[in-house]
Design an enzyme around this catalytic site. Structure first.
Site, short mmCIF file in Angstrom:
data_model
loop_
_atom_site.label_atom_id
_atom_site.label_comp_id
_atom_site.label_asym_id
_atom_site.label_seq_id
_atom_site.Cartn_x
_atom_site.Cartn_y
_atom_site.Cartn_z
CG ASP A 44 -31.16 -17.09 15.37
OD1 ASP A 44 -31.08 -16.56 14.25
OD2 ASP A 44 -30.49 -16.70 16.35
C1 BGC Z 1 -28.85 -14.21 14.78
C2 BGC Z 1 -30.08 -13.41 15.14
C3 BGC Z 1 -30.50 -12.58 13.96
C4 BGC Z 1 -30.72 -13.48 12.77
C5 BGC Z 1 -31.17 -12.72 11.53
C6 BGC Z 1 -29.02 -14.96 13.48
O1 BGC Z 1 -27.84 -15.57 13.07
O2 BGC Z 1 -28.57 -15.13 15.82
O3 BGC Z 1 -29.85 -12.62 16.27
O4 BGC Z 1 -31.67 -11.85 14.28
O5 BGC Z 1 -29.50 -14.13 12.46
O6 BGC Z 1 -30.20 -11.93 11.00
#
Ligand code: BGC
Length: 768
Positions: A312
């Site tokens: 993430d």
């Molecule tokens: C979130 C994810 C997301 C990613 C990309 C992160 O901060 O936890 O769920 O897919 O950002 O946008």
């Protein structure tokens, strides 16, 4: 003859294997594809391999002003692009900068990022990913559906798949082949800001809906121009923070991990998902990104997952800076990649250059083996090949004539209509007669942002500038049906942030009082400001007092009061439930949610949504429907009657009434791998057509670990005409009576079980 027969068998076998590969690329490897990947890997330098594991955000490629602010309209900076894709050999890009883009803008971005591969300068195409979590939320005109919690409330597997199909189509139309969706986290902590992104509290419901979302995203072939790669989020345990706050520690004992949190991921890995995103938080003290047991032993080795695990946002960096489980960046990278992470969402510049440099050094120093790196790259390349990206990175826009079409919108409307859940309807106040004087009031009545929530046009979804044109707010939808002159409006309470926390302020209350006096009925639209991740942390599950006071004020008029809840998580409203006439839980129903709400208020739609969670009555008592008997014991009555939610999991009213009868089984005892057929008759006892979710629960009467309460094991949504009776059959087998035993493994035990469908109960026996 024999020869002919063996050829037929051989052809049949080849066809079977081919179609098996086509449909289950996740379970079996295709030797032809694997040898192609091997050949490519053999030609790749260390730098190229490292680059494949690196994902950057679009912002890292965009032209900025002297202060570093992204220039509008967005423009790719050719120097940044060359540096990232050609020099650093980056393999993946994500996101959208700060807001939704026009289709032509997406196409221009794709043209630029794919140019180095098309020109033969780099060996592998870019894999572009985005969060189209409730429809294509970052392309103007994208069809916005209910958020996952609302989709779950439809309990309609077919709708889940259609949602997936429409979303995949529109995402691919925008040139994006990878969707960071679905969230397979279990919604058992309603304080959590991302509760609305889950499919609710029950592992079976989550798995069933999740499997069909994936079937929709990935279609029958990932290489199809209308399919996208799905990404299971966030592996695993992220949704259960002890504190309720985002990205804070979860405590999940191994047996509960196996029993509750892992099964939705397992089911969707088996359904063909080929990427997972890793939990940003920690479980039992181990950050998700360093959890070798979960990432490698469970996901890849035990389950045979052939896809790849992406981090993430900045989560390798955070191993050093937040979790402090790594002394420096190199140690963080080494620990994450060795734990089984395959791609790092670094994602900014210049951090991504540090990542590629340090990972390269780590391989040269053998702290990450070449075998591990090759495995990570192979997994990523496999997805790129299966998506057909080596042949077609994008397809001509003319091939996407259904983008933003009425056909797609009607699926989103249907999903919204089947999600909204009627939880109270005293004396059948609803449906309302059209043409009465109605006061529509409250903070969420007059803007689309309250219907869509976060991840809608912008990350937090609060900027109203990008709202979809032509979609109705709740107020507008009611006006359209009830007539503008019969429909009054008073906002009365506003939602905003104060010091980063959600806050309400009461505005022109005299206006509200005046209009309330003139009305026959008051519809109060309550709920939450859109928010996700850290900005969505709240201090209490109670609905803010200004909104509760507004309800009290409305009730004081003695007019019938209807609540429409637009909220990502169940906010506590217990003190006003008894006196309120009707309550609709609308969740975050998307761009067409207001039509669904007014359709239900006025009877043009017969509600059929059912709660995908237990709606709590008190903020200090969060219960789940499958709670154990010990949790049900009341210190006041000394009876086992303490389970006391505001509304039960699976509950939802209809304008029809249904009667269950004649539960029966084809045998009362089943043995080993045998199965048992359970049947029940369901009758529509009303004069209007309606849909009912027939839910089958099983209770184990005795087991060697403390027994769970009843557990959902199957369901089906049926439609019944007035007086129509349908017989519903369910097949139960050993898997439906299994549980995680003392050895932390799934097991079954002989014994007696109770089956419960609606009002009907039946005992059966299982012999192992
Ligand atoms: C979130 C994810 C997301 C990613 C990309 C992160 O901060 O936890 O769920 O897919 O950002 O946008």
């Amino acid at each position: 003859m024999k020869k002919q027969f063996s050829s037929i068998v051989l052809i049949a076998f080849v066809l079977f294997t081919q179609s098996f590969h086509a449909q289950h690329p996740h379970l079996t490897l295709d030797p032809v594809l694997e040898s192609k990947i091997s050949q490519l890997l053999a030609k790749m330098s260390l730098e190229e391999k490292v680059g494949q594991t690196c994902q950057i955000t679009l912002d890292a490629l965009l032209a900025t002003d002297a202060t570093g602010k992204v220039l509008e309209p967005l423009k790719i900076d050719p120097i940044k692009l060359k540096e990232a894709i050609v020099s650093q050999r980056i393999g993946s890009i994500l996101n959208v900068s700060s807001h939704t883009l026009k289709m032509e803008e997406w196409r221009t971005i794709m043209q630029a990022v794919h140019a180095p591969f098309r020109e033969g300068i780099v060996k592998a195409p870019i894999l572009y990913g985005a969060d189209a979590i409730h429809g294509v939320n970052y392309t103007v005109g994208g069809t916005l559906f209910p958020q996952e919690i609302g989709l779950a409330a439809t309990w309609n597997r077919d709708l889940a798949e259609q949602f997936g199909r429409v979303t995949a189509y529109e995402l691919r139309a925008s040139g994006i082949p990878w969707n960071f969706s679905p969230v397979m986290d279990l919604g058992r902590q309603p304080l959590w800001s991302r509760y609305f992104e889950t499919l609710g509290e029950d592992p079976y419901l989550v798995a069933e809906m999740g499997k069909r979302i994936i079937a929709g995203y990935q279609g029958t072939s990932l290489s199809d121009k209308y399919s996208t790669l799905s990404c299971l989020k966030h592996f695993v345990g992220y949704s259960f923070p002890l504190s309720g706050r985002d990205r804070t520690p979860a405590w999940i004992p191994e047996n509960y991990m196996q029993e509750l949190f892992l099964p939705p991921f397992k089911a969707t890995v088996d359904a063909g998902a080929l990427s997972v995103m890793v939990n940003s938080g920690e479980v039992n003290g181990i950050p998700g990104h360093q959890n070798q047991y979960l990432l490698t032993e469970i996901l890849k080795e035990k389950w045979g997952f052939k896809g790849f695990a992406v981090s993430d946002w900045e989560d390798i960096i955070m191993l050093e800076t937040v979790h402090t489980t790594a002394a420096n960046q190199k140690a963080a990278i080494v620990s994450a990649i060795n734990a089984g992470l395959d791609m790092s969402m670094v994602p900014n510049s210049p951090q991504y250059k540090e990542y590629t440099l340090l990972l390269k050094e780590a391989v040269e120093e053998s702290s990450v083996s070449m075998t591990r790196l090759d495995d990570a790259v192979r997994r990523i390349l496999r997805a790129k090949y299966l998506l057909g990206l080596f042949e077609n990175q994008t397809y001509p826009l003319e091939q996407y004539g259904d983008f933003s079409s009425e056909k797609f919108k009607s699926v989103a409307k249907q999903a919204a209509a089947e999600s909204v859940t009627l939880v109270k309807n005293t004396n059948n106040l609803l449906p309302l007669k059209k043409g009465q004087k109605i006061l529509v009031a409250g903070p969420t009545a007059d803007n689309l942002i309250y219907l869509n929530g976060a991840w809608s046009h912008t990350w937090q979804g609060v900027d109203t500038a990008y709202n979809t044109k032509g979609c109705s707010t709740v107020l507008e939808a009611i006006q359209q049906v009830n007539g503008a002159k019969n429909t009054l409006f008073s906002k009365a309470v506003s939602l905003n942030y104060v010091d980063g926390w959600e806050s309400c302020s009461t505005t022109d209350i005299k206006d509200f009082d005046k209009k309330a006096c003139k009305s026959d009925v008051i519809v109060l639209c309550l709920g939450e400001l859109p928010a996700t991740e850290k900005p969505g942390d709240i201090r209490s599950l109670d609905l803010p007092k200004e909104q509760m006071e507004l309800v009290e004020r409305a009730l004081a008029t003695k007019k019938p009061v209807i609540l429409v809840l637009l909220e990502g998580r169940p906010r506590i409203i217990h003190d006003v439930v008894a006196n309120t006439s009707a309550i609709l839980q609308a969740y975050l129903p998307g761009d067409y949610g207001a039509d669904a709400i007014s359709g239900i208020l006025f009877g043009d739609i017969n509600p059929s949504g059912k709660l995908p969670y237990s709606y709590p009555k008190y903020s200090g008592v969060i219960e789940h429907y499958d709670l154990k008997k010990s949790e049900m014991r009341s210190g006041k009555t000394n009876q086992f009657d303490a389970y006391d939610p505001e509304w039960n999991f699976g509950f939802g009213l209809s304008y029809s009434t249904f009667a269950y009868s004649a539960i029966r089984v084809d045998k009362t005892t089943f043995v080993g791998k045998d199965s048992i057929v359970v049947s029940v008759d369901v009758k529509n006892t009303s004069s209007i057509k309606g849909k009912e979710v027939v839910q089958l629960y099983v209770t184990d009467l005795v087991s060697s670990t403390a027994t769970w309460g009843k557990r959902l094991k199957n369901y089906t949504k049926i439609e019944l005409a007035p007086d129509e009776v349908k017989t519903v059959n369910f097949v139960l087998s050993e898997k439906d009576i299994m549980f995680v035993g003392r050895e932390n493994n799934w097991t079954s035990e002989s014994g007696e079980f109770e089956i419960n469908i609606g009002s009907q109960r039946k005992r059966i026996n299982y012999i192992k």
